[in-house]
Design an enzyme around this catalytic site. Structure first.
Site, PDB file in Angstrom:
ATOM      1  N   THR A 296     -30.169 -18.248  19.437  1.00 16.77           N
ATOM      2  CA  THR A 296     -31.542 -18.122  18.938  1.00 16.77           C
ATOM      3  C   THR A 296     -31.935 -19.294  18.028  1.00 16.77           C
ATOM      4  O   THR A 296     -33.078 -19.730  18.036  1.00 16.77           O
ATOM      5  CB  THR A 296     -31.702 -16.818  18.142  1.00 16.77           C
ATOM      6  OG1 THR A 296     -30.559 -16.679  17.299  1.00 16.77           O
ATOM      7  CG2 THR A 296     -31.782 -15.623  19.060  1.00 16.77           C
TER       8      THR A 296
ATOM      9  N   PHE B 160     -36.922 -11.934  12.638  1.00 18.74           N
ATOM     10  CA  PHE B 160     -35.543 -11.523  12.403  1.00 18.74           C
ATOM     11  C   PHE B 160     -35.372 -10.006  12.421  1.00 18.74           C
ATOM     12  O   PHE B 160     -34.374  -9.478  11.930  1.00 18.74           O
ATOM     13  CB  PHE B 160     -35.037 -12.106  11.083  1.00 18.74           C
ATOM     14  CG  PHE B 160     -34.951 -13.616  11.105  1.00 18.74           C
ATOM     15  CD1 PHE B 160     -33.868 -14.258  11.703  1.00 18.74           C
ATOM     16  CD2 PHE B 160     -35.962 -14.393  10.565  1.00 18.74           C
ATOM     17  CE1 PHE B 160     -33.792 -15.643  11.744  1.00 18.74           C
ATOM     18  CE2 PHE B 160     -35.896 -15.785  10.609  1.00 18.74           C
ATOM     19  CZ  PHE B 160     -34.809 -16.414  11.201  1.00 18.74           C
TER      20      PHE B 160
ATOM     21  N   CYS C  43     -31.559  -9.185  11.012  1.00 17.62           N
ATOM     22  CA  CYS C  43     -30.591 -10.266  11.204  1.00 17.62           C
ATOM     23  C   CYS C  43     -29.776 -10.554   9.940  1.00 17.62           C
ATOM     24  O   CYS C  43     -30.337 -10.836   8.884  1.00 17.62           O
ATOM     25  CB  CYS C  43     -31.342 -11.524  11.617  1.00 17.62           C
ATOM     26  SG  CYS C  43     -30.253 -12.902  11.965  1.00 17.62           S
TER      27      CYS C  43
HETATM   28 MN1  MNH Z   1     -29.744 -12.797  14.333  1.00 18.37          MN
HETATM   29  C1  MNH Z   1     -29.711  -9.373  14.397  1.00 18.37           C
HETATM   30  C2  MNH Z   1     -33.010 -12.793  15.360  1.00 18.37           C
HETATM   31  C3  MNH Z   1     -29.851 -16.190  13.934  1.00 18.37           C
HETATM   32  C4  MNH Z   1     -26.383 -12.838  13.661  1.00 18.37           C
HETATM   33  N1  MNH Z   1     -31.099 -11.356  14.814  1.00 18.37           N
HETATM   34  C5  MNH Z   1     -30.907  -9.993  14.745  1.00 18.37           C
HETATM   35  C6  MNH Z   1     -32.132  -9.316  15.087  1.00 18.37           C
HETATM   36  C7  MNH Z   1     -33.052 -10.288  15.371  1.00 18.37           C
HETATM   37  C8  MNH Z   1     -32.407 -11.563  15.188  1.00 18.37           C
HETATM   38  C9  MNH Z   1     -34.502 -10.058  15.806  1.00 18.37           C
HETATM   39  C10 MNH Z   1     -32.361  -7.804  15.130  1.00 18.37           C
HETATM   40  C11 MNH Z   1     -32.200  -7.280  16.537  1.00 18.37           C
HETATM   41  C12 MNH Z   1     -32.492  -5.801  16.677  1.00 18.37           C
HETATM   42  O1  MNH Z   1     -33.155  -5.191  15.836  1.00 18.37           O
HETATM   43  O2  MNH Z   1     -32.056  -5.230  17.684  1.00 18.37           O
HETATM   44  N2  MNH Z   1     -31.158 -14.250  14.646  1.00 18.37           N
HETATM   45  C13 MNH Z   1     -32.434 -14.025  15.068  1.00 18.37           C
HETATM   46  C14 MNH Z   1     -33.135 -15.304  15.135  1.00 18.37           C
HETATM   47  C15 MNH Z   1     -32.237 -16.255  14.717  1.00 18.37           C
HETATM   48  C16 MNH Z   1     -30.989 -15.578  14.407  1.00 18.37           C
HETATM   49  C17 MNH Z   1     -34.570 -15.476  15.595  1.00 18.37           C
HETATM   50  C18 MNH Z   1     -32.391 -17.739  14.565  1.00 18.37           C
HETATM   51  C19 MNH Z   1     -33.521 -18.372  14.465  1.00 18.37           C
HETATM   52  N3  MNH Z   1     -28.361 -14.267  13.899  1.00 18.37           N
HETATM   53  C20 MNH Z   1     -28.635 -15.593  13.693  1.00 18.37           C
HETATM   54  C21 MNH Z   1     -27.454 -16.252  13.222  1.00 18.37           C
HETATM   55  C22 MNH Z   1     -26.463 -15.304  13.141  1.00 18.37           C
HETATM   56  C23 MNH Z   1     -27.045 -14.055  13.579  1.00 18.37           C
HETATM   57  C24 MNH Z   1     -27.369 -17.721  12.868  1.00 18.37           C
HETATM   58  C25 MNH Z   1     -25.042 -15.429  12.690  1.00 18.37           C
HETATM   59  C26 MNH Z   1     -24.532 -16.458  12.055  1.00 18.37           C
HETATM   60  N4  MNH Z   1     -28.306 -11.380  14.120  1.00 18.37           N
HETATM   61  C27 MNH Z   1     -26.980 -11.622  13.875  1.00 18.37           C
HETATM   62  C28 MNH Z   1     -26.273 -10.344  13.809  1.00 18.37           C
HETATM   63  C29 MNH Z   1     -27.236  -9.336  14.004  1.00 18.37           C
HETATM   64  C30 MNH Z   1     -28.511 -10.021  14.196  1.00 18.37           C
HETATM   65  C31 MNH Z   1     -24.783 -10.181  13.555  1.00 18.37           C
HETATM   66  C32 MNH Z   1     -26.996  -7.827  14.000  1.00 18.37           C
HETATM   67  C33 MNH Z   1     -27.137  -7.332  12.566  1.00 18.37           C
HETATM   68  C34 MNH Z   1     -26.889  -5.847  12.435  1.00 18.37           C
HETATM   69  O3  MNH Z   1     -27.349  -5.057  13.265  1.00 18.37           O
HETATM   70  O4  MNH Z   1     -26.242  -5.477  11.460  1.00 18.37           O
END
Ligand code: MNH
Length: 505
Positions: free
Chosen positions: A294, A422, A429
């Site tokens: 992402t 996010f 996130c």
């Molecule tokens: Mn990320 C959850 C978007 C970068 C690790 N992330 C989510 C969700 C979104 C999201 C939207 C919630 C999804 C849901 O509700 O089902 N994340 C992004 C975006 C970026 C991003 C748009 C970058 C730009 N994410 C990252 C990075 C990491 C990461 C960098 C790790 C280093 N994300 C996660 C994890 C979750 C998550 C782990 C799940 C968290 C949880 O449910 O506890």
């Protein structure tokens, strides 16, 4: 009722639609030309479910439904309704569709865990400190180092008179960043012509998870037999890569306190429990995938917009010059000071939130936004690209790229829960700060070093594999300081002859 499937190895059987739990579903509009059995196929392309939904949304309004192969889904995007769904006392994350399809890959890892699974809270508490300020400051030099490998690569492309492959190189960058900061690992992405096989396998499993939603579930094993075999091989490869990585770490007796060390060694602060070996494998895969795909898309869209808006690029660059001067290695605290660069990123994530939807389910019987009764377990998808374009929030010019929408005053004046790239609530996130720090740092380094020259013939096309990514985006570069900005972008292709590059700072 919510899906309650906790057996991570059983392949998903496909998902019931939204019907159960929405007593007044018939009052929610759906696209015209609905076919018996097949559903809403007119105007639907299985490669672009999100962009199709955005088109339907414009015609059908803030709550609508789509049906395909007997499965019906409710989408919401109106700001008032999305804000109501952010109420954590009545709604929670729903693990369904594409996310549930990833269970065989990521099991009860953080992203794919059901709310009721004990490993969610356990892993969340153990891993959250790895995204705190102190930990982030520790990642900063590594991020800077990986960014240096990107600019070395771009310098070479420039010297060879070639344009650069933006999504490919942003994927190399973000994969190396999460591998290095999280796991002390080097995939050697910049030393390879093609993407690392880990990326190919990962993209394969994401694409497969998306495809599983597009065939009638009873027929999935038949229609997708070849794809399913390929998918099993992809998963096996991901597991092997991760197991090697973990084994190497155990043998070496510990890294420098990175994510992997935490996963392996840290006991839960209250219960003293540790993550199981199986769960560690799921977490490593989760972080390698969620931690780069992402962010890579977000950087790619931002670079696209910067190349198309020279006024914005000039303002952002002036800020970088002012805040950083010409220090070769900006410190951790100097990144958050780049307020305008950050706005460029926010505005790119507004138009193209690279994780384009999240699902919410009712914790109890409730009425959504005072209008739509939902029974406990009923769920809907929040369609973020449309929430981010709701004219009632963003105005009649919501389609235009304008980073000033994120200046402090404008943000304060907007209703809460209108910008959700996010996600929301306790399952939002965990890597948000990580992603924003990395992306702001890299955009600033690139703006400072290069002029970005768009191909005037390029039209933004977006590919979908659960995430969004601009496709075929190439940019030409001029090394800043040596080249007068080209008044006219080159007409097309790879013909731009680069000017000699400047000696390094
Ligand atoms: Mn990320 C959850 C978007 C970068 C690790 N992330 C989510 C969700 C979104 C999201 C939207 C919630 C999804 C849901 O509700 O089902 N994340 C992004 C975006 C970026 C991003 C748009 C970058 C730009 N994410 C990252 C990075 C990491 C990461 C960098 C790790 C280093 N994300 C996660 C994890 C979750 C998550 C782990 C799940 C968290 C949880 O449910 O506890």
């Amino acid at each position: 009722m919510a899906e309650r499937e906790s057996d991570a190895v059983t392949p998903p059987r496909g998902f019931r639609g939204a019907e159960p739990g929405w007593p007044e579903l018939h009052r929610i509009p759906h696209p015209p030309y609905r076919l018996p059995l097949l559903g809403d196929l007119v105007g639907a392309d299985r490669h672009t479910p999100v962009q199709d939904s955005v088109r339907f949304a414009r015609r059908l309004g803030p709550v609508f439904r789509r049906k395909a192969f007997g499965k019906e889904f409710v989408f919401v995007w109106g700001a008032r309704i999305a804000a109501d769904m952010a109420d954590e006392s009545r709604f929670a994350k729903h693990v369904g569709l594409g996310i549930a399809n990833l269970r065989p890959v990521a099991g009860d890892g953080l992203f794919t865990a059901y709310n009721h699974e004990p490993n969610w809270q356990r892993a969340h508490d153990v891993l959250a400190p790895a995204f705190g300020r102190e930990a982030m400051a520790g990642y900063h030099p590594m991020m800077l180092d990986v960014a240096g490998r990107l600019t070395d690569h771009w310098d070479r492309e420039l010297a060879a008179g070639r344009g650069v492959d933006v999504p490919g190189d942003m994927t190399r960058l973000t994969l190396e960043t999460i591998a290095r900061t999280g796991f002390g690992h080097d995939f050697g992405s910049f030393e390879r012509e093609r993407l690392h096989p880990f990326v190919t396998a990962m993209v394969g499993t994401l694409g497969y998870a998306q495809r599983l939603n597009t065939v009638p579930s009873p027929l999935a094993p038949l229609l997708l037999r070849r794809a399913a075999r390929r998918n099993a091989a992809d998963i096996a490869f991901l597991n092997r890569t991760v197991d090697d990585l973990v084994r190497a770490r155990r043998r070496s007796g510990g890294g420098d306190g990175d994510l992997l060390d935490r996963m392996l060694d840290t006991a839960h602060p209250l219960t003293g429990e540790r993550l199981s070996a199986e769960n560690v494998r799921y977490q490593v895969i989760t972080f390698l995938v969620a931690g780069h795909e992402t962010t890579s898309g977000a950087l790619s869209f931002a670079l696209h917009y910067l190349s198309r808006h020279p006024d914005v690029a000039a303002r952002a660059r002036a800020e970088v010059d002012r805040v950083w001067g010409d220090t070769p290695a900006p410190g951790y605290d100097q990144v958050a000071k780049l307020r305008y660069v950050r706005r460029v990123l926010d505005e790119s994530l507004r138009l193209w939130p690279t994780a384009p939807a999240y699902a919410r389910e009712a914790r109890q019987d409730t009425v959504l936004a005072g209008e739509h009764p939902m029974r406990r377990g009923a769920w809907a998808l929040v369609l973020t690209p449309m929430l981010h374009r709701d004219p009632e929030v963003w105005g009649a010019d919501a389609e235009e790229f304008d980073p000033d929408r994120f200046d402090a005053g404008a943000v304060r004046a907007r209703a809460p829960h209108t910008f959700k790239p996010f996600g929301t609530g306790s399952r939002a996130c965990i890597g948000r700060q990580f992603a924003l720090h990395e992306a702001t740092l890299v955009l600033a380094l690139l703006l400072r070093r290069y002029d970005l020259v768009a191909d005037p013939d390029y039209r933004l096309r977006v590919t979908e594999r659960l995430t969004l990514m601009p496709s075929g985006l190439r940019l030409h570069l001029n090394r800043r300081g040596t080249s007068r900005r080209t008044a006219q972008p080159p007409s097309s292709g790879d013909r731009l002859v680069s000017l000699p590059s400047a000696p390094d700072e």
